[in-house]
Design a protein around this motif. Structure first.
Motif, PDB file in Angstrom:
ATOM      1  N   CYS A   1     -28.508  35.485 -27.518  1.00 31.63           N
ATOM      2  CA  CYS A   1     -29.647  34.803 -28.151  1.00 31.63           C
ATOM      3  C   CYS A   1     -30.770  35.789 -28.435  1.00 31.63           C
ATOM      4  O   CYS A   1     -31.411  35.731 -29.497  1.00 31.63           O
ATOM      5  CB  CYS A   1     -30.151  33.672 -27.256  1.00 31.63           C
ATOM      6  N   SER A   2     -31.017  36.706 -27.504  1.00 29.66           N
ATOM      7  CA  SER A   2     -32.051  37.710 -27.694  1.00 29.66           C
ATOM      8  C   SER A   2     -31.727  38.597 -28.888  1.00 29.66           C
ATOM      9  O   SER A   2     -32.582  38.847 -29.752  1.00 29.66           O
ATOM     10  CB  SER A   2     -32.184  38.567 -26.424  1.00 29.66           C
ATOM     11  N   ALA A   3     -30.479  39.062 -28.957  1.00 30.87           N
ATOM     12  CA  ALA A   3     -30.083  39.940 -30.060  1.00 30.87           C
ATOM     13  C   ALA A   3     -30.176  39.227 -31.404  1.00 30.87           C
ATOM     14  O   ALA A   3     -30.695  39.790 -32.387  1.00 30.87           O
ATOM     15  CB  ALA A   3     -28.661  40.444 -29.823  1.00 30.87           C
ATOM     16  N   LEU A   4     -29.697  38.004 -31.466  1.00 31.98           N
ATOM     17  CA  LEU A   4     -29.725  37.256 -32.727  1.00 31.98           C
ATOM     18  C   LEU A   4     -31.160  36.984 -33.173  1.00 31.98           C
ATOM     19  O   LEU A   4     -31.463  37.046 -34.369  1.00 31.98           O
ATOM     20  CB  LEU A   4     -28.954  35.946 -32.571  1.00 31.98           C
TER      21      LEU A   4
ATOM     22  N   LEU B   1     -30.647  47.217 -28.458  1.00 30.94           N
ATOM     23  CA  LEU B   1     -29.209  46.938 -28.475  1.00 30.94           C
ATOM     24  C   LEU B   1     -28.368  48.148 -28.062  1.00 30.94           C
ATOM     25  O   LEU B   1     -27.147  48.047 -27.990  1.00 30.94           O
ATOM     26  CB  LEU B   1     -28.789  46.463 -29.863  1.00 30.94           C
ATOM     27  N   VAL B   2     -29.029  49.272 -27.796  1.00 29.35           N
ATOM     28  CA  VAL B   2     -28.306  50.424 -27.258  1.00 29.35           C
ATOM     29  C   VAL B   2     -28.012  50.160 -25.776  1.00 29.35           C
ATOM     30  O   VAL B   2     -28.938  49.902 -24.997  1.00 29.35           O
ATOM     31  CB  VAL B   2     -29.127  51.717 -27.406  1.00 29.35           C
ATOM     32  N   PRO B   3     -26.754  50.191 -25.356  1.00 29.19           N
ATOM     33  CA  PRO B   3     -26.440  49.912 -23.940  1.00 29.19           C
ATOM     34  C   PRO B   3     -27.026  50.979 -23.022  1.00 29.19           C
ATOM     35  O   PRO B   3     -26.700  52.154 -23.140  1.00 29.19           O
ATOM     36  CB  PRO B   3     -24.905  49.937 -23.907  1.00 29.19           C
TER      37      PRO B   3
ATOM     38  N   ALA C   1     -33.397  52.477 -13.565  1.00 25.36           N
ATOM     39  CA  ALA C   1     -34.072  51.859 -12.422  1.00 25.36           C
ATOM     40  C   ALA C   1     -35.155  50.891 -12.872  1.00 25.36           C
ATOM     41  O   ALA C   1     -35.528  49.974 -12.136  1.00 25.36           O
ATOM     42  CB  ALA C   1     -34.670  52.934 -11.531  1.00 25.36           C
ATOM     43  N   ALA C   2     -35.680  51.085 -14.097  1.00 19.56           N
ATOM     44  CA  ALA C   2     -36.785  50.254 -14.570  1.00 19.56           C
ATOM     45  C   ALA C   2     -36.320  49.029 -15.330  1.00 19.56           C
ATOM     46  O   ALA C   2     -36.982  47.991 -15.298  1.00 19.56           O
ATOM     47  CB  ALA C   2     -37.707  51.086 -15.462  1.00 19.56           C
ATOM     48  N   ALA C   3     -35.186  49.114 -16.043  1.00 22.52           N
ATOM     49  CA  ALA C   3     -34.815  47.999 -16.916  1.00 22.52           C
ATOM     50  C   ALA C   3     -33.343  48.093 -17.303  1.00 22.52           C
ATOM     51  O   ALA C   3     -32.712  49.150 -17.208  1.00 22.52           O
ATOM     52  CB  ALA C   3     -35.683  48.009 -18.175  1.00 22.52           C
ATOM     53  N   THR C   4     -32.834  46.947 -17.763  1.00 27.89           N
ATOM     54  CA  THR C   4     -31.484  46.868 -18.325  1.00 27.89           C
ATOM     55  C   THR C   4     -31.608  46.339 -19.744  1.00 27.89           C
ATOM     56  O   THR C   4     -32.250  45.312 -19.974  1.00 27.89           O
ATOM     57  CB  THR C   4     -30.595  45.916 -17.501  1.00 27.89           C
ATOM     58  N   SER C   5     -31.028  47.031 -20.697  1.00 23.77           N
ATOM     59  CA  SER C   5     -31.204  46.642 -22.095  1.00 23.77           C
ATOM     60  C   SER C   5     -30.334  45.444 -22.454  1.00 23.77           C
ATOM     61  O   SER C   5     -29.313  45.162 -21.813  1.00 23.77           O
ATOM     62  CB  SER C   5     -30.869  47.810 -23.025  1.00 23.77           C
ATOM     63  N   THR C   6     -30.744  44.761 -23.509  1.00 26.46           N
ATOM     64  CA  THR C   6     -29.941  43.655 -24.048  1.00 26.46           C
ATOM     65  C   THR C   6     -28.560  44.159 -24.430  1.00 26.46           C
ATOM     66  O   THR C   6     -27.546  43.488 -24.202  1.00 26.46           O
ATOM     67  CB  THR C   6     -30.644  43.049 -25.272  1.00 26.46           C
ATOM     68  N   GLY C   7     -28.513  45.353 -25.015  1.00 29.65           N
ATOM     69  CA  GLY C   7     -27.228  45.920 -25.410  1.00 29.65           C
ATOM     70  C   GLY C   7     -26.295  46.148 -24.239  1.00 29.65           C
ATOM     71  O   GLY C   7     -25.085  45.940 -24.346  1.00 29.65           O
ATOM     72  N   TRP C   8     -26.855  46.579 -23.094  1.00 30.57           N
ATOM     73  CA  TRP C   8     -26.007  46.776 -21.913  1.00 30.57           C
ATOM     74  C   TRP C   8     -25.408  45.445 -21.460  1.00 30.57           C
ATOM     75  O   TRP C   8     -24.228  45.371 -21.116  1.00 30.57           O
ATOM     76  CB  TRP C   8     -26.813  47.401 -20.782  1.00 30.57           C
ATOM     77  N   LEU C   9     -26.220  44.407 -21.454  1.00 31.16           N
ATOM     78  CA  LEU C   9     -25.709  43.093 -21.054  1.00 31.16           C
ATOM     79  C   LEU C   9     -24.584  42.645 -21.975  1.00 31.16           C
ATOM     80  O   LEU C   9     -23.547  42.143 -21.522  1.00 31.16           O
ATOM     81  CB  LEU C   9     -26.843  42.068 -21.068  1.00 31.16           C
ATOM     82  N   LEU C  10     -24.780  42.812 -23.283  1.00 29.73           N
ATOM     83  CA  LEU C  10     -23.762  42.381 -24.244  1.00 29.73           C
ATOM     84  C   LEU C  10     -22.482  43.201 -24.113  1.00 29.73           C
ATOM     85  O   LEU C  10     -21.375  42.669 -24.202  1.00 29.73           O
ATOM     86  CB  LEU C  10     -24.308  42.489 -25.669  1.00 29.73           C
ATOM     87  N   ALA C  11     -22.626  44.498 -23.877  1.00 32.26           N
ATOM     88  CA  ALA C  11     -21.461  45.378 -23.873  1.00 32.26           C
ATOM     89  C   ALA C  11     -20.690  45.348 -22.560  1.00 32.26           C
ATOM     90  O   ALA C  11     -19.484  45.616 -22.547  1.00 32.26           O
ATOM     91  CB  ALA C  11     -21.898  46.817 -24.176  1.00 32.26           C
ATOM     92  N   ASN C  12     -21.356  45.013 -21.459  1.00 30.84           N
ATOM     93  CA  ASN C  12     -20.731  45.221 -20.159  1.00 30.84           C
ATOM     94  C   ASN C  12     -20.532  43.979 -19.303  1.00 30.84           C
ATOM     95  O   ASN C  12     -19.648  43.970 -18.442  1.00 30.84           O
ATOM     96  CB  ASN C  12     -21.562  46.241 -19.362  1.00 30.84           C
ATOM     97  N   LEU C  13     -21.356  42.956 -19.490  1.00 28.32           N
ATOM     98  CA  LEU C  13     -21.315  41.837 -18.549  1.00 28.32           C
ATOM     99  C   LEU C  13     -19.932  41.212 -18.406  1.00 28.32           C
ATOM    100  O   LEU C  13     -19.471  40.953 -17.291  1.00 28.32           O
ATOM    101  CB  LEU C  13     -22.315  40.755 -18.976  1.00 28.32           C
TER     102      LEU C  13
END
Length: 379
Positions: free
Chosen positions: A121-124, A152-154, A158-170
């Motif tokens: 939803c965030s990416a869209l 959207l780059v995965p 330590a500070a944050a997790t990108s939207t791209g990482w969530l999409l690519a790895n979860l």
């Protein structure tokens, strides 16, 4: 000199710097005058903010709809203006409402599918915002597009997790990472019970986690929190130190940050000798920062450390600074306790009572709150 150089390097490497440079290039390329260049830079900033806003709104809407836990919602930057927070969720309005920051955590099962959906939803939303801005202006669209593309780059730090990482790895996690998400609903219940002050329930849930996931680091981290809430600092510190050795460098920063706070708590409670505990805390603070943990999130621990080393003025300054930036409920309680204790040491019992009164409104059961109130009663 080194600190100044480090700050300059961070500014130069910040994505915002690259976006401004890109906006300047595009603005110069399409401009007919100096005024057009100025408007182009403003459009770059507007596109950057619009892209960020779309990403965060998309994440918030997706989380609410799909049953993902929303931990923090912060609107704006600068001094805190209003606060509608509860023990389980932080909602803050700051003075300059130009940013929206949303932090999510695992909620109901199935955890991975729900969190992946929120990230989608965030990416869209970000892509849709960029497409909409294309009809308004090329610079706006370029700035927004670069912002969304960066999100959207995965990457995971330590500070944050990108939207791209969530999409690519979860959806393809295995091993301990998959187990952590499977255990997340019970971990969340244990943490929520602790935040509510229901420590008997938190203890029971931690026992359940220990039986089901004896080696899982998130389950043991929940036990560390409950030990801290019970005032069992030695047990919490021992467990935290044992966990440090098992972390990869990419995952160790928050554990070092927690270890630093626990070491200070243990010294303050008289359980650990200051000659051992304070260097341990200082080393943990430095290790957390070196591994990328945000420095502002360590300000409260630095204030506590300064208090314990006798630097009262520095403790007051750092505690106040942390209260300005800290949106974690128990973190703010600890900052208020540190401020109260520092004011007591500075012979300002009235100021100390004001700080501890505010801490009690959030967590009267927190051990440092109770101990400080008891000291004030006999002061």
């Amino acid at each position: 000199m080194w600190a100044k150089g480090g700050r300059v390097k961070r500014v130069l490497l910040h994505p915002m710097t690259g976006l401004l440079v890109a906006g300047l290039v595009v603005s110069v390329a399409v401009a007919d005058s100096v005024g057009d260049v100025a408007w182009g830079l403003l459009a770059t900033l507007g596109g950057y903010l619009a892209g960020l806003l779309a990403l965060q709104v998309g994440m918030l809407v997706g989380a609410v709809v799909l049953g993902v836990s929303v931990r923090t919602v912060v609107v704006g930057v600068g001094p805190r203006v209003a606060d509608w927070s509860s023990a389980r969720r932080v909602v803050v309005l700051r003075a300059v409402p130009v940013f929206l920051s949303v932090s999510i955590a695992p909620g109901r099962a199935p955890v991975r599918g729900r969190m992946w959906g929120a990230a989608l939803c965030s990416a869209l939303a970000g892509i849709a915002a960029t497409a909409g801005l294309a009809a308004v202006g090329v610079v706006l669209a370029v700035a927004s597009g670069l912002t969304v593309a960066h999100a959207l780059v995965p990457r995971k730090t330590a500070a944050a997790t990108s939207t791209g990482w969530l999409l690519a790895n979860l959806l393809r996690l295995t091993g301990d990472q998959a187990a952590q998400l499977a255990a997340a609903p019970v971990v969340k219940q244990a943490v929520d019970a602790t935040l509510d002050g229901d420590l008997d329930t938190a203890d029971r849930l931690c026992e359940q986690l220990r039986d089901q996931y004896p080696t899982l680091k998130t389950a043991r981290a929940a036990r560390v929190l409950v030990h801290q809430a019970r005032g069992r600092y030695a047990e919490g510190l021992a467990l935290a130190m044992a966990m440090i050795d098992e972390q990869s460098p990419a995952d160790a920063a928050p554990f070092f940050a927690a270890l630093a706070g626990l070491a200070c708590d243990t010294v303050e409670a008289g359980v650990l000798d200051a000659a051992v505990g304070l260097p341990t805390a200082q080393n943990a603070i430095e290790a957390a920062e070196a591994l990328g943990y945000p420095a502002y999130k360590l300000t409260g621990t630095k204030a506590h450390h300064a208090l314990l080393t006798g630097d009262i003025r520095q403790a007051i300054t750092l505690a106040r600074r942390s209260l300005e930036t800290n949106d974690d409920r128990l973190g703010r309680v600890d900052d208020l306790v540190t401020l109260a204790r520092a004011r007591m040491a500075d012979h300002d019992n009235r100021g100390a009572r004001e700080a501890i009164d505010e801490a009690e409104r959030t967590a009267p059961w927190w051990p440092r709150v109770r101990a400080t109130r008891a000291r004030l009663e006999v002061a």
